[in-house]
Design a protein around this motif. Sequence first.
Motif, PDB file in Angstrom:
ATOM      1  N   ARG A   1      48.038  37.141  26.500  1.00 51.34           N
ATOM      2  CA  ARG A   1      46.630  36.830  26.288  1.00 51.34           C
ATOM      3  C   ARG A   1      45.762  37.748  27.139  1.00 51.34           C
ATOM      4  O   ARG A   1      46.259  38.410  28.062  1.00 51.34           O
ATOM      5  N   ALA A   2      44.472  37.799  26.857  1.00 50.14           N
ATOM      6  CA  ALA A   2      43.555  38.675  27.579  1.00 50.14           C
ATOM      7  C   ALA A   2      43.142  37.989  28.890  1.00 50.14           C
ATOM      8  O   ALA A   2      42.187  37.214  28.928  1.00 50.14           O
ATOM      9  N   PHE A   3      43.865  38.280  29.966  1.00 50.28           N
ATOM     10  CA  PHE A   3      43.600  37.611  31.239  1.00 50.28           C
ATOM     11  C   PHE A   3      42.300  38.076  31.869  1.00 50.28           C
ATOM     12  O   PHE A   3      41.748  37.385  32.729  1.00 50.28           O
ATOM     13  N   ALA A   4      41.798  39.238  31.457  1.00 44.99           N
ATOM     14  CA  ALA A   4      40.538  39.717  32.017  1.00 44.99           C
ATOM     15  C   ALA A   4      39.370  38.822  31.618  1.00 44.99           C
ATOM     16  O   ALA A   4      38.299  38.884  32.232  1.00 44.99           O
ATOM     17  N   CYS A   5      39.558  37.988  30.592  1.00 39.21           N
ATOM     18  CA  CYS A   5      38.497  37.071  30.186  1.00 39.21           C
ATOM     19  C   CYS A   5      38.303  35.934  31.193  1.00 39.21           C
ATOM     20  O   CYS A   5      37.271  35.253  31.153  1.00 39.21           O
TER      21      CYS A   5
ATOM     22  N   PHE B   1      44.263  22.823  37.658  1.00 43.80           N
ATOM     23  CA  PHE B   1      44.694  23.873  38.576  1.00 43.80           C
ATOM     24  C   PHE B   1      43.572  24.880  38.740  1.00 43.80           C
ATOM     25  O   PHE B   1      42.564  24.855  38.026  1.00 43.80           O
ATOM     26  N   THR B   2      43.767  25.789  39.695  1.00 43.23           N
ATOM     27  CA  THR B   2      42.812  26.856  39.977  1.00 43.23           C
ATOM     28  C   THR B   2      43.562  28.177  40.014  1.00 43.23           C
ATOM     29  O   THR B   2      44.627  28.271  40.630  1.00 43.23           O
ATOM     30  N   GLY B   3      43.002  29.197  39.369  1.00 44.49           N
ATOM     31  CA  GLY B   3      43.607  30.518  39.395  1.00 44.49           C
ATOM     32  C   GLY B   3      44.125  30.947  38.036  1.00 44.49           C
ATOM     33  O   GLY B   3      44.830  30.193  37.363  1.00 44.49           O
ATOM     34  N   ARG B   4      43.784  32.165  37.619  1.00 46.31           N
ATOM     35  CA  ARG B   4      44.190  32.639  36.297  1.00 46.31           C
ATOM     36  C   ARG B   4      45.664  33.033  36.231  1.00 46.31           C
ATOM     37  O   ARG B   4      46.205  33.197  35.138  1.00 46.31           O
ATOM     38  N   GLU B   5      46.324  33.191  37.372  1.00 47.86           N
ATOM     39  CA  GLU B   5      47.743  33.525  37.346  1.00 47.86           C
ATOM     40  C   GLU B   5      48.557  32.441  36.643  1.00 47.86           C
ATOM     41  O   GLU B   5      49.588  32.724  36.034  1.00 47.86           O
ATOM     42  N   LYS B   6      48.079  31.193  36.727  1.00 51.83           N
ATOM     43  CA  LYS B   6      48.824  30.090  36.100  1.00 51.83           C
ATOM     44  C   LYS B   6      48.701  30.126  34.578  1.00 51.83           C
ATOM     45  O   LYS B   6      49.464  29.446  33.882  1.00 51.83           O
ATOM     46  N   TYR B   7      47.749  30.890  34.035  1.00 57.93           N
ATOM     47  CA  TYR B   7      47.651  31.046  32.588  1.00 57.93           C
ATOM     48  C   TYR B   7      48.812  31.893  32.042  1.00 57.93           C
ATOM     49  O   TYR B   7      49.022  31.941  30.831  1.00 57.93           O
ATOM     50  N   LYS B   8      49.547  32.568  32.917  1.00 57.97           N
ATOM     51  CA  LYS B   8      50.658  33.398  32.473  1.00 57.97           C
ATOM     52  C   LYS B   8      51.921  32.585  32.206  1.00 57.97           C
ATOM     53  O   LYS B   8      52.895  33.120  31.682  1.00 57.97           O
ATOM     54  N   ARG B   9      51.911  31.315  32.586  1.00 57.88           N
ATOM     55  CA  ARG B   9      53.080  30.474  32.363  1.00 57.88           C
ATOM     56  C   ARG B   9      53.160  30.045  30.894  1.00 57.88           C
ATOM     57  O   ARG B   9      52.165  30.072  30.174  1.00 57.88           O
TER      58      ARG B   9
END
Length: 288
Positions: free
Chosen positions: A100-104, A118-126
């Motif tokens: 996905r586009a994590f820069a968004c 949760f907090t932090g976009r790194e967790k969107y990579k799971r």
Amino acid sequence: MATTSSSFLVPSASPPSSALLRRFFRPSLLPSKILHRLPPVLNSSSRTEVSVDKSEADKLVDKIDFGELCNEFECTSSPQVESTARQLARDILEIRESNRAFACYAVSVKFKDPVRSFTGREKYKRPMWITTGLESPTVTIQEMVMLSTSVLRIRWTVKGKPKSILAAVSGDLVIKVKSDFTLNQISGQVIEHEESWDSSSSSPFAQAYFWTSRRLFAASESAKDLADATKEITATFTARKEDTEIYRDPTDPTKYFQRDDSFERDFYQVALFLAIVYFVVQFLRNTL
């Protein structure tokens, strides 16, 4: 009296412009590069229109009224908001996870749903629950609307077979999702993301599977959060201990001394204990 006739030379009618053009610009005498550069009028008979197919996400975004982003005096938002809206719709439709586009998303984006936060976009990579809990899921988007110049709402539906022995009797699981994205009006990045679910269109067995598996999934993610937090605290404590364990005496460069860091050690131990207690409470709240 003899009559004499005199003839006048009358110029013949000039050929039409198209005939002159065809006579002057003979395709056989012109290089192919020049032919390609001729104005469209010279080749109007063979001109074709090219249609560009828009994606479903683009069609949905085209219907959104983003309001007046700028007037004569100030700008209340930026074009990046519209760009983020298009990308979020694509990610939802294609069920994108690691690609996905994590820069968004902002680095410190905050996420919340009925069973997890949760907090932090790194967790969107799971991995997402959709791909772990459903067999061949499909997604459709019903609505996209700007509630304000910075809040985007997307209503979408996910459908699939439960990955469980209940799949034969429960039928398809249909979940209606409402996603609210709060965007930064300058960068267009998502700073808050909140979701709510409606499973009333599914059978009682499918609903029971959804809520049970979703809570177990949230508990598993909380355990990962605990493990990551423990690793970060341990790494920070170890690095700080290595940096501050031995000191050189500023009055005598040949002498070294070791500072008593028992207070800092106790502080980190207390912080680690409190972090473990917090995540255990969150785990119990999600599972009970």
